[in-house]
Design a protein around this motif. Structure first.
Motif, short mmCIF file in Angstrom:
data_model
loop_
_atom_site.label_atom_id
_atom_site.label_comp_id
_atom_site.label_asym_id
_atom_site.label_seq_id
_atom_site.Cartn_x
_atom_site.Cartn_y
_atom_site.Cartn_z
N ASN A 28 -2.32 1.36 12.20
CA ASN A 28 -1.86 0.67 11.01
C ASN A 28 -0.37 0.35 11.06
OD1 ASN A 28 -4.33 0.57 9.79
ND2 ASN A 28 -4.01 2.36 8.50
N GLU A 32 0.70 -3.29 10.57
CA GLU A 32 1.53 -3.71 9.45
C GLU A 32 2.72 -4.53 9.93
OE1 GLU A 32 2.46 -0.10 7.48
OE2 GLU A 32 0.41 0.18 6.71
N SER A 35 1.28 -7.86 10.80
CA SER A 35 0.89 -8.60 9.59
C SER A 35 2.12 -9.12 8.85
CB SER A 35 0.08 -7.69 8.66
OG SER A 35 -1.14 -7.32 9.25
N GLU A 36 3.16 -8.30 8.79
CA GLU A 36 4.37 -8.73 8.10
C GLU A 36 5.03 -9.90 8.82
OE1 GLU A 36 8.44 -6.92 6.09
OE2 GLU A 36 7.13 -5.62 7.28
N ALA A 112 -5.86 -11.93 3.12
CA ALA A 112 -5.77 -10.60 2.53
C ALA A 112 -7.17 -10.13 2.15
CB ALA A 112 -4.86 -10.62 1.30
N HIS A 115 -7.95 -4.39 -0.47
CA HIS A 115 -7.12 -3.24 -0.16
C HIS A 115 -5.74 -3.62 0.37
CE1 HIS A 115 -10.43 -0.54 -0.98
NE2 HIS A 115 -11.20 -1.23 -0.16
N SER A 116 -5.55 -4.87 0.72
CA SER A 116 -4.24 -5.31 1.23
C SER A 116 -3.59 -6.32 0.29
CB SER A 116 -4.38 -5.92 2.62
OG SER A 116 -5.20 -7.08 2.61
N GLU A 119 0.06 -5.44 -0.79
CA GLU A 119 0.97 -5.61 0.35
C GLU A 119 1.25 -7.09 0.61
OE1 GLU A 119 0.97 -3.39 4.51
OE2 GLU A 119 -0.58 -4.94 4.46
N SER A 120 0.21 -7.93 0.54
CA SER A 120 0.39 -9.36 0.76
C SER A 120 1.28 -9.98 -0.32
CB SER A 120 -0.98 -10.05 0.79
OG SER A 120 -1.75 -9.58 1.87
#
Length: 411
Positions: A28, A32, A35-36, A112, A115-116, A119-120
């Motif tokens: 993760n 992450e 993803s970022e 997304a 659960h994300s 964060e998105s």
């Protein structure tokens, strides 16, 4: 770790059906960061940003919004990549075309999930320039608190924040989102998909192919299943990268081009084999008034659910190697969302998803794989029992009220 240990493409079908894909083993912390970076790249310089579920319905919304902003990507590089995959016989689960090869869209896409989502939204709050139009599509938050901070930051800075969805929203959550000035439009989950909602909500005169795209997407998302093209859309969205899907349906609508149809046919050979494995593993349990078909496997949950229901199940539970599960219902069971809410999930009355909070370390996952989801099956069936008890209690209360009314009338 030796890469070959997590490369499921080299496994036998039996083993592949009980283990998650390679992406599951990507930490993760690294995921992450990746993803970022992808989110930042998508947001950079964008006129609008869409945070959306990455299924066919969510990505259909992206295609519409990009059409509205005249921001569709050139489809040809994607079609070339598809043909290359066919030539290579590529069956991998994670496929993407580098954005450098396709150009940038003025409408950024951030894929997304429930659960994300927070964060998105944090990425948008952090990286979007003031005045960026922001859309959230095909996702419902579990609670307002879960998204409050980034959503309020976005709303304070940007004039246009729109949320188009068709899931079941608790009234207090919907009210809270609207109270901060978000244009929230929630369609009837029995009549519309999120692409429908986006189509009617955007102030734009769309060509006929986009109305057709919404109709065919609805056909699958609402389990109508009258148009065979809807399964093609669903499979293609699942098997390919979000940018590729949005570009292709934005250019072609629901009538997919030949290279895409050939790719879908190629992938369906293994898909059917994995469905058969999952159906063969199924067990049937009596819970309250329902027969629940329960199985495990890396498979297409919708088709597995159909087959379990064809042999008499009122509801179907498909536990996945990743630890999540799909819950499907029908005319005899319309409480899938109530079951899912008890095990860290949510969704629609006839289709929901969850991921029970039962995985504390890799030993738990090892047990999950070797027992084919025994613990997850047990806690989800317990959730069915709780829902059955709650519905019985509610029915008894309603009956009591009716009896009291009848007595009052008699008196």
């Amino acid at each position: 770790m030796d890469d070959s240990l997590i490369d499921s493409s080299e496994l036998s079908l039996d083993r592949r059906s009980v283990l998650p894909g390679t992406g599951f083993f990507y930490p993760n912390s690294l995921d992450e960061d990746r993803s970022e970076k992808r989110a930042k790249d998508a947001i950079d310089g964008a006129e609008a940003v869409v945070v959306t579920d990455s299924d066919a319905d969510g990505l259909g919304c992206v295609a519409l919004i990009r059409e509205r902003y005249d921001a569709a990507l050139d489809v040809e590089p994607f079609l070339d990549a598809i043909e290359s995959r066919l030539d290579d016989g590529d069956d991998t689960d994670e496929i993407a075309v580098e954005m450098d090869d396709t150009g940038d869209s003025a409408v950024g896409l951030i894929a997304a999930g429930p659960h994300s989502l927070a964060e998105s939204l944090e990425y948008v709050a952090t990286y979007a320039e003031p005045g960026t139009d922001v859309y959230v599509c095909d996702i419902a938050p579990d609670s307002y608190d879960a998204v409050a901070d980034p959503l309020e930051t976005i709303r304070d800075r940007d004039d246009r924040v729109s949320w188009y969805d068709h899931h079941q929203w608790p009234k207090n959550v919907a009210d809270a989102v609207r109270d901060i000035g978000v244009d929230l439009v929630v369609g009837d989950s029995d009549a519309e998909c999120s692409t429908d909602v986006t189509l009617r909500s955007l102030a734009y005169d769309f060509e006929a192919q986009f109305a057709e795209l919404a109709a065919v997407t609805r056909d699958h998302d609402l389990w109508i299943k009258d148009d065979p093209r809807s399964m093609d859309l669903a499979d293609y969205a699942f098997w390919t990268d979000a940018e590729e899907y949005a570009a292709v349906v934005g250019a072609y609508g629901a009538s997919l081009p030949q290279p895409v149809e050939a790719y879908i046919s190629h992938r369906r050979v293994e898909k059917e084999q994995l469905i058969e494995k999952a159906v063969d593993r199924a067990a049937y349990k009596s819970v309250g008034p329902w027969t629940v078909g329960v199985t495990y496997g890396r498979c297409s949950q919708n088709e597995v659910a159909d087959e379990l229901q064809d042999v008499g199940a009122d509801a179907a539970v498909i536990v996945k190697p990743s630890g999540s599960a799909s819950i499907r219902g029908g005319e005899a069971f319309e409480s899938a969302h109530l079951v899912a809410r008890q095990v860290n999930g949510g969704g629609h009355p006839k289709a929901a998803g969850c991921k029970p909070e039962i995985y504390d370390d890799m030993m738990d996952y090892a047990y999950h794989w070797t027992t084919k989801g025994e613990t997850a099956k047990r806690v989800i069936l317990q959730a069915f029992e709780h829902v059955a008890e709650d519905l019985n209690t509610a029915d008894a209360a309603d009956e009591g009220e009716e009896n009291d009314t009848d007595t009052a009338v008699d008196e």
